[in-house]
Design an enzyme around this catalytic site. Structure first.
Site, PDB file in Angstrom:
ATOM      1  N   ASP A 237      -3.161   4.471   2.630  1.00 27.18           N
ATOM      2  CA  ASP A 237      -3.440   4.717   3.902  1.00 27.18           C
ATOM      3  C   ASP A 237      -3.026   6.480   4.447  1.00 27.18           C
ATOM      4  O   ASP A 237      -2.092   6.440   4.381  1.00 27.18           O
ATOM      5  CB  ASP A 237      -2.610   3.976   5.178  1.00 27.18           C
ATOM      6  CG  ASP A 237      -3.381   2.247   5.184  1.00 27.18           C
ATOM      7  OD1 ASP A 237      -4.326   1.662   4.822  1.00 27.18           O
ATOM      8  OD2 ASP A 237      -2.414   1.401   5.697  1.00 27.18           O
TER       9      ASP A 237
ATOM     10  N   ASP B 185       1.897   4.759   1.943  1.00 26.24           N
ATOM     11  CA  ASP B 185       0.917   5.320   3.588  1.00 26.24           C
ATOM     12  C   ASP B 185       1.172   6.938   4.089  1.00 26.24           C
ATOM     13  O   ASP B 185       2.568   7.103   3.883  1.00 26.24           O
ATOM     14  CB  ASP B 185       1.859   4.387   4.945  1.00 26.24           C
ATOM     15  CG  ASP B 185       1.286   2.975   5.031  1.00 26.24           C
ATOM     16  OD1 ASP B 185       0.602   2.355   5.308  1.00 26.24           O
ATOM     17  OD2 ASP B 185       2.433   2.530   4.497  1.00 26.24           O
TER      18      ASP B 185
ATOM     19  N   ASP C 217       1.178  -0.851   0.006  1.00 21.23           N
ATOM     20  CA  ASP C 217       0.069   0.569   0.326  1.00 21.23           C
ATOM     21  C   ASP C 217       0.575   1.791   0.604  1.00 21.23           C
ATOM     22  O   ASP C 217       2.158   1.547   0.556  1.00 21.23           O
ATOM     23  CB  ASP C 217      -0.776   0.601   1.297  1.00 21.23           C
ATOM     24  CG  ASP C 217       0.001   0.425   2.393  1.00 21.23           C
ATOM     25  OD1 ASP C 217       0.849   0.331   2.484  1.00 21.23           O
ATOM     26  OD2 ASP C 217      -1.269   0.477   3.542  1.00 21.23           O
TER      27      ASP C 217
END
Ligand code: 8DG
Ligand code: MN
Ligand code: MN
Length: 425
Positions: free
Chosen positions: A349, A206, A204
Protein backbone atom coordinates in the site's frame (compact mmCIF):
# COMPACT_ATOMS: atom_id res chain seq x y z
CA UNK A 1 -5.75 -23.44 44.48
CA UNK A 2 -4.56 -19.86 44.64
CA UNK A 3 -5.75 -17.71 47.46
CA UNK A 4 -7.59 -14.60 46.26
CA UNK A 5 -5.50 -12.34 48.46
CA UNK A 6 -2.29 -13.40 46.67
CA UNK A 7 -3.66 -13.06 43.16
CA UNK A 8 -2.23 -10.32 41.00
CA UNK A 9 -5.17 -8.24 39.85
CA UNK A 10 -4.51 -6.43 36.59
CA UNK A 11 -5.48 -2.89 35.79
CA UNK A 12 -5.51 -1.21 32.38
CA UNK A 13 -7.04 2.05 31.10
CA UNK A 14 -10.05 1.64 28.84
CA UNK A 15 -8.88 3.41 25.66
CA UNK A 16 -6.26 1.48 23.65
CA UNK A 17 -4.45 4.79 23.02
CA UNK A 18 -3.83 5.14 26.79
CA UNK A 19 -2.04 1.80 26.94
CA UNK A 20 1.35 0.47 25.86
CA UNK A 21 0.93 -2.70 23.82
CA UNK A 22 4.09 -4.30 22.45
CA UNK A 23 4.02 -6.90 19.65
CA UNK A 24 4.48 -9.72 22.21
CA UNK A 25 1.44 -11.30 23.72
CA UNK A 26 1.46 -13.10 27.08
CA UNK A 27 -2.05 -14.39 26.54
CA UNK A 28 -2.09 -15.61 22.95
CA UNK A 29 -4.28 -18.63 23.72
CA UNK A 30 -7.01 -16.26 24.91
CA UNK A 31 -6.43 -13.46 22.41
CA UNK A 32 -6.32 -15.88 19.44
CA UNK A 33 -9.72 -17.25 20.46
CA UNK A 34 -11.24 -13.79 20.89
CA UNK A 35 -9.67 -12.61 17.61
CA UNK A 36 -11.25 -15.55 15.81
CA UNK A 37 -14.64 -14.61 17.22
CA UNK A 38 -14.01 -11.02 16.12
CA UNK A 39 -13.00 -12.18 12.66
CA UNK A 40 -16.09 -14.35 12.37
CA UNK A 41 -18.36 -11.47 13.41
CA UNK A 42 -16.68 -9.25 10.79
CA UNK A 43 -17.09 -11.95 8.15
CA UNK A 44 -20.79 -12.01 9.06
CA UNK A 45 -20.91 -8.24 8.61
CA UNK A 46 -21.53 -7.71 12.35
CA UNK A 47 -19.09 -4.88 12.90
CA UNK A 48 -20.25 -3.98 16.41
CA UNK A 49 -19.74 -7.50 17.74
CA UNK A 50 -16.42 -7.66 15.93
CA UNK A 51 -15.16 -4.51 17.65
CA UNK A 52 -16.36 -5.78 21.05
CA UNK A 53 -14.28 -8.98 20.68
CA UNK A 54 -11.30 -6.98 19.32
CA UNK A 55 -11.44 -4.72 22.38
CA UNK A 56 -11.56 -7.69 24.73
CA UNK A 57 -8.59 -9.30 22.98
CA UNK A 58 -6.66 -6.00 23.09
CA UNK A 59 -7.16 -5.65 26.85
CA UNK A 60 -5.72 -9.13 27.43
CA UNK A 61 -2.88 -8.40 25.01
CA UNK A 62 -1.88 -5.40 27.15
CA UNK A 63 -1.44 -7.51 30.32
CA UNK A 64 2.14 -7.96 31.58
CA UNK A 65 1.64 -11.63 32.53
CA UNK A 66 -0.44 -14.64 31.51
CA UNK A 67 -3.90 -14.74 33.06
CA UNK A 68 -4.30 -17.75 35.37
CA UNK A 69 -7.69 -17.19 36.98
CA UNK A 70 -10.81 -15.10 36.49
CA UNK A 71 -10.24 -13.14 39.72
CA UNK A 72 -7.35 -11.33 38.06
CA UNK A 73 -9.71 -9.83 35.52
CA UNK A 74 -11.96 -8.05 38.04
CA UNK A 75 -12.45 -4.44 37.08
CA UNK A 76 -10.81 -4.72 33.64
CA UNK A 77 -12.57 -2.67 30.95
CA UNK A 78 -14.07 -4.00 27.68
CA UNK A 79 -14.65 -7.56 28.88
CA UNK A 80 -18.29 -8.34 28.22
CA UNK A 81 -20.23 -11.39 29.38
CA UNK A 82 -19.61 -13.30 26.16
CA UNK A 83 -15.86 -12.68 26.21
CA UNK A 84 -15.63 -13.58 29.91
CA UNK A 85 -17.44 -16.90 29.26
CA UNK A 86 -14.98 -17.74 26.51
CA UNK A 87 -11.99 -16.81 28.69
CA UNK A 88 -13.29 -18.88 31.61
CA UNK A 89 -13.82 -21.93 29.43
CA UNK A 90 -10.29 -21.70 28.05
CA UNK A 91 -8.78 -21.26 31.52
CA UNK A 92 -10.79 -24.27 32.75
CA UNK A 93 -10.53 -26.62 29.76
CA UNK A 94 -7.76 -25.29 27.54
CA UNK A 95 -10.15 -24.47 24.67
CA UNK A 96 -13.45 -22.78 23.90
CA UNK A 97 -16.17 -25.04 22.50
CA UNK A 98 -17.67 -22.11 20.60
CA UNK A 99 -14.35 -21.31 18.90
CA UNK A 100 -13.59 -24.95 18.17
CA UNK A 101 -16.96 -25.59 16.55
CA UNK A 102 -16.66 -22.34 14.61
CA UNK A 103 -13.30 -23.45 13.19
CA UNK A 104 -14.96 -26.55 11.80
CA UNK A 105 -18.08 -24.80 10.54
CA UNK A 106 -18.40 -25.11 6.73
CA UNK A 107 -19.78 -21.62 6.39
CA UNK A 108 -16.90 -20.11 8.37
CA UNK A 109 -14.32 -22.03 6.34
CA UNK A 110 -15.97 -20.94 3.09
CA UNK A 111 -16.10 -17.30 4.21
CA UNK A 112 -12.43 -17.45 5.13
CA UNK A 113 -11.36 -18.99 1.83
CA UNK A 114 -13.41 -16.55 -0.26
CA UNK A 115 -12.57 -13.37 1.67
CA UNK A 116 -8.96 -14.56 1.48
CA UNK A 117 -9.16 -13.49 -2.16
CA UNK A 118 -7.85 -9.91 -2.49
CA UNK A 119 -10.82 -7.80 -3.59
CA UNK A 120 -13.52 -10.00 -2.04
CA UNK A 121 -15.37 -8.68 1.00
CA UNK A 122 -17.90 -10.21 3.38
CA UNK A 123 -20.92 -9.33 1.23
CA UNK A 124 -19.57 -10.83 -2.00
CA UNK A 125 -18.41 -13.96 -0.17
CA UNK A 126 -21.87 -14.43 1.33
CA UNK A 127 -23.58 -13.98 -2.01
CA UNK A 128 -21.38 -16.72 -3.47
CA UNK A 129 -21.87 -19.01 -0.46
CA UNK A 130 -25.66 -18.73 -0.89
CA UNK A 131 -25.09 -20.07 -4.41
CA UNK A 132 -23.19 -23.04 -2.98
CA UNK A 133 -19.70 -21.74 -3.76
CA UNK A 134 -17.37 -22.71 -0.91
CA UNK A 135 -13.98 -23.16 -2.56
CA UNK A 136 -11.81 -21.52 -5.21
CA UNK A 137 -12.43 -24.46 -7.52
CA UNK A 138 -16.18 -23.98 -7.19
CA UNK A 139 -15.72 -20.26 -7.77
CA UNK A 140 -13.81 -20.97 -10.97
CA UNK A 141 -16.37 -23.51 -12.17
CA UNK A 142 -19.30 -21.21 -11.36
CA UNK A 143 -18.49 -19.03 -14.35
CA UNK A 144 -18.82 -15.86 -12.28
CA UNK A 145 -17.00 -12.99 -13.92
CA UNK A 146 -14.49 -11.50 -11.52
CA UNK A 147 -13.32 -7.89 -11.55
CA UNK A 148 -9.67 -7.04 -12.22
CA UNK A 149 -8.82 -6.94 -8.49
CA UNK A 150 -10.43 -10.30 -7.78
CA UNK A 151 -8.71 -11.87 -10.79
CA UNK A 152 -5.36 -10.77 -9.36
CA UNK A 153 -6.50 -12.02 -5.95
CA UNK A 154 -7.27 -15.50 -7.30
CA UNK A 155 -4.14 -15.62 -9.41
CA UNK A 156 -1.84 -14.79 -6.48
CA UNK A 157 -3.98 -16.43 -3.79
CA UNK A 158 -1.27 -18.57 -2.21
CA UNK A 159 1.40 -15.87 -2.18
CA UNK A 160 -0.94 -13.24 -0.77
CA UNK A 161 -2.11 -15.54 2.02
CA UNK A 162 1.44 -16.24 3.11
CA UNK A 163 2.69 -13.69 5.70
CA UNK A 164 5.20 -11.07 4.53
CA UNK A 165 8.48 -11.20 6.47
CA UNK A 166 10.41 -8.18 7.71
CA UNK A 167 13.21 -9.04 5.27
CA UNK A 168 10.70 -8.91 2.41
CA UNK A 169 9.32 -5.61 3.72
CA UNK A 170 12.88 -4.22 3.72
CA UNK A 171 13.38 -5.42 0.15
CA UNK A 172 10.16 -3.69 -0.92
CA UNK A 173 11.25 -0.54 0.91
CA UNK A 174 14.48 -0.41 -1.09
CA UNK A 175 12.56 -0.68 -4.34
CA UNK A 176 10.02 1.98 -3.38
CA UNK A 177 12.77 4.31 -2.10
CA UNK A 178 14.58 3.92 -5.40
CA UNK A 179 11.42 4.64 -7.35
CA UNK A 180 10.57 7.71 -5.26
CA UNK A 181 13.99 9.40 -5.43
CA UNK A 182 14.25 8.60 -9.12
CA UNK A 183 11.05 10.44 -10.00
CA UNK A 184 11.30 13.23 -7.39
CA UNK A 185 14.65 13.89 -5.68
CA UNK A 186 14.14 15.00 -2.08
CA UNK A 187 10.91 13.06 -1.65
CA UNK A 188 10.79 10.89 1.45
CA UNK A 189 9.27 7.52 2.19
CA UNK A 190 8.35 6.10 5.57
CA UNK A 191 7.42 2.53 6.40
CA UNK A 192 4.08 2.58 8.22
CA UNK A 193 1.54 -0.10 9.28
CA UNK A 194 2.48 -3.15 11.29
CA UNK A 195 6.16 -3.15 10.34
CA UNK A 196 6.59 0.36 11.77
CA UNK A 197 5.11 -1.04 14.99
CA UNK A 198 7.88 -3.65 15.11
CA UNK A 199 5.79 -6.61 13.99
CA UNK A 200 7.86 -9.43 12.48
CA UNK A 201 5.31 -10.34 9.81
CA UNK A 202 2.39 -8.64 8.08
CA UNK A 203 -0.30 -9.16 5.47
CA UNK A 204 1.12 -6.32 3.38
CA UNK A 205 3.74 -3.55 3.44
CA UNK A 206 2.56 0.05 3.96
CA UNK A 207 4.37 3.26 2.96
CA UNK A 208 3.75 6.96 3.32
CA UNK A 209 5.39 9.27 0.79
CA UNK A 210 5.85 13.05 1.08
CA UNK A 211 8.11 15.94 0.05
CA UNK A 212 9.34 18.65 2.47
CA UNK A 213 8.27 21.37 0.02
CA UNK A 214 4.49 21.59 0.13
CA UNK A 215 2.95 20.99 -3.29
CA UNK A 216 5.91 19.12 -4.76
CA UNK A 217 4.15 15.84 -3.89
CA UNK A 218 1.34 16.59 -6.38
CA UNK A 219 1.25 14.06 -9.19
CA UNK A 220 3.92 11.99 -7.45
CA UNK A 221 1.94 8.76 -7.20
CA UNK A 222 1.42 8.28 -10.92
CA UNK A 223 5.13 8.87 -11.54
CA UNK A 224 6.13 6.37 -8.88
CA UNK A 225 3.68 3.82 -10.24
CA UNK A 226 4.93 4.33 -13.81
CA UNK A 227 8.51 3.85 -12.66
CA UNK A 228 7.62 0.65 -10.80
CA UNK A 229 5.60 -0.59 -13.74
CA UNK A 230 8.31 0.09 -16.31
CA UNK A 231 10.85 -1.74 -14.17
CA UNK A 232 8.62 -4.80 -13.98
CA UNK A 233 7.91 -4.59 -10.24
CA UNK A 234 4.10 -4.45 -10.37
CA UNK A 235 1.72 -7.35 -10.92
CA UNK A 236 -1.31 -5.18 -10.13
CA UNK A 237 -2.07 -1.64 -9.08
CA UNK A 238 -5.10 0.48 -8.44
CA UNK A 239 -4.53 4.15 -7.78
CA UNK A 240 -7.17 6.45 -6.32
CA UNK A 241 -6.87 10.21 -6.49
CA UNK A 242 -6.74 12.64 -3.61
CA UNK A 243 -10.15 14.17 -3.05
CA UNK A 244 -9.57 16.09 0.19
CA UNK A 245 -8.96 19.49 -1.39
CA UNK A 246 -11.96 19.18 -3.68
CA UNK A 247 -14.27 18.25 -0.83
CA UNK A 248 -16.67 20.82 0.53
CA UNK A 249 -17.53 18.68 3.53
CA UNK A 250 -15.78 20.93 6.04
CA UNK A 251 -14.96 20.16 9.67
CA UNK A 252 -18.26 18.40 10.36
CA UNK A 253 -17.20 15.54 8.12
CA UNK A 254 -13.54 15.20 9.00
CA UNK A 255 -14.23 12.47 11.56
CA UNK A 256 -15.09 10.21 8.64
CA UNK A 257 -13.03 7.02 8.62
CA UNK A 258 -11.96 7.10 5.01
CA UNK A 259 -9.20 9.50 4.22
CA UNK A 260 -8.68 11.23 0.94
CA UNK A 261 -5.00 10.87 0.21
CA UNK A 262 -3.79 9.76 -3.16
CA UNK A 263 -3.18 6.08 -2.63
CA UNK A 264 -2.25 2.94 -4.46
CA UNK A 265 -3.17 -0.63 -3.61
CA UNK A 266 -0.69 -2.83 -5.39
CA UNK A 267 0.80 -6.26 -5.74
CA UNK A 268 4.57 -6.33 -6.10
CA UNK A 269 6.58 -8.94 -7.94
CA UNK A 270 9.37 -9.51 -5.45
CA UNK A 271 12.42 -11.59 -6.29
CA UNK A 272 12.93 -14.42 -3.85
CA UNK A 273 16.07 -14.20 -1.80
CA UNK A 274 18.64 -16.22 -3.72
CA UNK A 275 21.83 -17.50 -2.13
CA UNK A 276 24.58 -15.24 -3.45
CA UNK A 277 27.47 -16.81 -5.26
CA UNK A 278 31.01 -15.51 -4.95
CA UNK A 279 31.17 -14.55 -8.62
CA UNK A 280 29.12 -11.39 -7.85
CA UNK A 281 30.85 -8.44 -9.49
CA UNK A 282 32.34 -5.92 -7.02
CA UNK A 283 30.14 -3.08 -8.15
CA UNK A 284 26.96 -4.99 -7.38
CA UNK A 285 27.99 -5.70 -3.83
CA UNK A 286 28.61 -2.03 -3.16
CA UNK A 287 25.18 -0.85 -4.21
CA UNK A 288 23.46 -2.34 -1.19
CA UNK A 289 20.37 -2.81 -3.33
CA UNK A 290 21.76 -5.88 -4.99
CA UNK A 291 22.00 -7.98 -1.88
CA UNK A 292 18.35 -7.89 -1.04
CA UNK A 293 16.69 -6.86 -4.25
CA UNK A 294 17.07 -8.51 -7.56
CA UNK A 295 15.19 -7.67 -10.68
CA UNK A 296 11.77 -9.26 -10.92
CA UNK A 297 13.24 -12.22 -12.70
CA UNK A 298 16.62 -13.37 -11.57
CA UNK A 299 17.04 -15.94 -14.29
CA UNK A 300 17.51 -15.43 -18.00
CA UNK A 301 19.34 -12.57 -19.65
CA UNK A 302 19.73 -9.54 -17.44
CA UNK A 303 19.86 -5.98 -18.54
CA UNK A 304 21.57 -3.51 -16.26
CA UNK A 305 19.95 -0.13 -16.02
CA UNK A 306 21.78 2.74 -14.41
CA UNK A 307 19.57 4.48 -11.87
CA UNK A 308 21.18 7.22 -9.80
CA UNK A 309 24.21 5.60 -8.24
CA UNK A 310 22.78 2.10 -8.15
CA UNK A 311 22.17 -0.65 -10.59
CA UNK A 312 18.88 -2.44 -10.92
CA UNK A 313 18.77 -5.71 -12.71
CA UNK A 314 15.75 -5.83 -14.91
CA UNK A 315 14.77 -8.60 -17.18
CA UNK A 316 13.06 -7.07 -20.14
CA UNK A 317 11.21 -10.26 -20.82
CA UNK A 318 9.48 -9.83 -17.48
CA UNK A 319 6.39 -8.15 -18.86
CA UNK A 320 5.78 -10.84 -21.45
CA UNK A 321 6.56 -13.34 -18.74
CA UNK A 322 3.80 -11.81 -16.63
CA UNK A 323 1.35 -12.04 -19.50
CA UNK A 324 2.27 -15.66 -20.10
CA UNK A 325 1.71 -16.33 -16.38
CA UNK A 326 -1.61 -14.56 -16.51
CA UNK A 327 -2.79 -16.64 -19.44
CA UNK A 328 -1.83 -19.88 -17.84
CA UNK A 329 -3.60 -18.76 -14.70
CA UNK A 330 -6.75 -17.76 -16.49
CA UNK A 331 -7.00 -21.27 -17.82
CA UNK A 332 -6.49 -23.03 -14.52
CA UNK A 333 -8.08 -20.38 -12.33
CA UNK A 334 -4.83 -19.61 -10.58
CA UNK A 335 -5.32 -22.78 -8.58
CA UNK A 336 -2.38 -24.74 -9.84
CA UNK A 337 0.74 -25.02 -7.70
CA UNK A 338 2.96 -22.09 -8.65
CA UNK A 339 5.97 -24.30 -9.18
CA UNK A 340 9.48 -22.93 -8.86
CA UNK A 341 9.04 -19.33 -9.84
CA UNK A 342 11.90 -17.09 -8.71
CA UNK A 343 9.60 -14.38 -7.35
CA UNK A 344 6.60 -13.98 -5.13
CA UNK A 345 3.60 -11.65 -5.00
CA UNK A 346 3.44 -9.20 -2.06
CA UNK A 347 0.65 -6.71 -1.27
CA UNK A 348 1.94 -3.14 -0.96
CA UNK A 349 0.00 0.00 0.00
CA UNK A 350 1.35 3.42 -1.00
CA UNK A 351 -0.04 6.71 0.27
CA UNK A 352 1.10 10.23 -0.70
CA UNK A 353 0.59 13.05 1.81
CA UNK A 354 1.27 16.79 1.58
CA UNK A 355 4.02 17.74 4.05
CA UNK A 356 1.66 19.88 6.18
CA UNK A 357 -0.48 16.81 6.94
CA UNK A 358 2.40 14.36 7.28
CA UNK A 359 2.26 13.91 11.08
CA UNK A 360 -1.48 13.16 10.95
CA UNK A 361 -1.02 10.78 8.02
CA UNK A 362 1.85 9.00 9.77
CA UNK A 363 -0.17 8.59 12.95
CA UNK A 364 -3.22 7.45 10.98
CA UNK A 365 -1.42 4.89 8.85
CA UNK A 366 0.73 3.34 11.57
CA UNK A 367 -2.18 1.62 13.32
CA UNK A 368 -3.08 -0.70 14.82
CA UNK A 369 -6.65 -0.36 13.62
CA UNK A 370 -7.99 -0.54 17.17
CA UNK A 371 -5.41 1.99 18.36
CA UNK A 372 -6.58 4.36 15.59
CA UNK A 373 -10.21 3.78 16.40
CA UNK A 374 -9.64 4.58 20.06
CA UNK A 375 -7.51 7.66 19.29
CA UNK A 376 -10.48 9.07 17.36
CA UNK A 377 -12.96 7.99 20.01
CA UNK A 378 -10.80 9.57 22.71
CA UNK A 379 -10.56 12.79 20.70
CA UNK A 380 -14.32 12.96 20.22
CA UNK A 381 -15.62 11.75 23.57
CA UNK A 382 -12.99 13.05 25.97
CA UNK A 383 -11.69 16.17 24.22
CA UNK A 384 -14.48 17.37 21.91
CA UNK A 385 -12.02 17.16 19.02
CA UNK A 386 -12.16 15.46 15.61
CA UNK A 387 -9.09 13.54 14.51
CA UNK A 388 -8.41 11.93 11.17
CA UNK A 389 -5.37 11.25 8.97
CA UNK A 390 -5.41 14.84 7.69
CA UNK A 391 -6.01 17.08 10.67
CA UNK A 392 -7.14 17.64 14.25
CA UNK A 393 -10.08 19.98 14.80
CA UNK A 394 -10.97 21.46 18.18
CA UNK A 395 -14.76 21.72 18.33
CA UNK A 396 -14.65 24.05 21.37
CA UNK A 397 -12.13 26.53 19.98
CA UNK A 398 -13.55 26.02 16.50
CA UNK A 399 -10.11 25.78 14.89
CA UNK A 400 -7.61 23.26 13.51
CA UNK A 401 -4.64 22.38 15.74
CA UNK A 402 -1.39 22.19 13.79
CA UNK A 403 1.24 19.53 14.36
CA UNK A 404 4.52 18.60 12.71
CA UNK A 405 5.14 15.44 14.75
CA UNK A 406 3.19 12.60 16.30
CA UNK A 407 4.36 13.80 19.72
CA UNK A 408 2.56 17.13 19.20
CA UNK A 409 -0.68 15.36 18.27
CA UNK A 410 -0.60 13.24 21.43
CA UNK A 411 0.09 16.44 23.40
CA UNK A 412 -2.89 18.24 21.79
CA UNK A 413 -5.02 15.24 22.77
CA UNK A 414 -3.78 15.29 26.37
CA UNK A 415 -2.32 11.81 25.98
CA UNK A 416 1.05 10.45 27.02
CA UNK A 417 3.10 9.77 23.87
CA UNK A 418 2.98 6.11 22.86
CA UNK A 419 5.76 5.10 20.43
CA UNK A 420 4.83 2.99 17.37
CA UNK A 421 6.22 -0.22 18.91
CA UNK A 422 3.70 0.12 21.74
CA UNK A 423 0.65 0.73 19.54
CA UNK A 424 -0.01 -2.96 18.90
CA UNK A 425 -3.45 -2.98 20.49
P1 8DG B 1 -0.76 -6.05 8.80
O1 8DG B 1 -0.74 -5.43 7.43
O2 8DG B 1 0.60 -6.29 9.34
O3 8DG B 1 -1.61 -7.25 8.85
O4 8DG B 1 -1.41 -5.00 9.83
P2 8DG B 1 -1.47 -3.45 9.66
O5 8DG B 1 -0.32 -2.91 8.87
O6 8DG B 1 -1.67 -2.87 11.01
O7 8DG B 1 -2.84 -3.27 8.90
P3 8DG B 1 -3.19 -2.58 7.50
O8 8DG B 1 -4.49 -3.18 7.08
O9 8DG B 1 -2.08 -2.67 6.51
O10 8DG B 1 -3.46 -1.08 7.87
C1 8DG B 1 -2.42 -0.20 8.25
C2 8DG B 1 -3.01 1.07 8.76
O11 8DG B 1 -3.64 1.77 7.72
C3 8DG B 1 -4.07 0.84 9.83
O12 8DG B 1 -3.83 1.68 10.92
C4 8DG B 1 -5.35 1.23 9.22
C5 8DG B 1 -4.90 2.21 8.16
N1 8DG B 1 -5.83 2.32 7.05
C6 8DG B 1 -6.27 1.38 6.17
N2 8DG B 1 -7.17 1.95 5.32
C7 8DG B 1 -7.27 3.23 5.67
C8 8DG B 1 -8.00 4.32 5.19
O13 8DG B 1 -8.77 4.21 4.25
N3 8DG B 1 -7.81 5.52 5.81
C9 8DG B 1 -6.95 5.65 6.87
N4 8DG B 1 -6.80 6.83 7.43
N5 8DG B 1 -6.26 4.64 7.34
C10 8DG B 1 -6.41 3.46 6.76
O14 8DG B 1 -5.89 0.23 6.15
MN1 MN C 1 -0.09 -3.45 6.83
MN1 MN D 1 -2.26 -1.90 4.38
Amino acid sequence: QVDDAEVMVFSVPSYACQRRTTPDDNNSLLTDALSLLAENAELCDQEGRGVAFRRAAAVLKALPKPVTCMTQLRGLPCLGGHSLRVIKEILDNGASSEVESMKHCERYKARKVLTGVFGVGAKTADRWIREGIHTLHQLRDSGHSLNRTQKAGVEHYDDLNQPVSKAEADAVEEIVAKAVVSVLPGAQITLTGGFRRGKLTGHDVDFLITHPEEGREEGLMSKVVSWLESHGFLLYQKTTRNSYLESKDGPARIASNMDRFERCFSIFKLAKEVKRETKQPEIQRETGLQNTVEGPCSVGDHTHIQVDDSILQTDHTSQSQIHADEQRSCEDGGLKPAGHKPWRAVRVDLVVSPFSQFAFALLGWTGSKLFERDLRRWAGQEKAMSLNSHALYDNTQKRYLKATSEEEIFAHLGLEFIPPSERNA
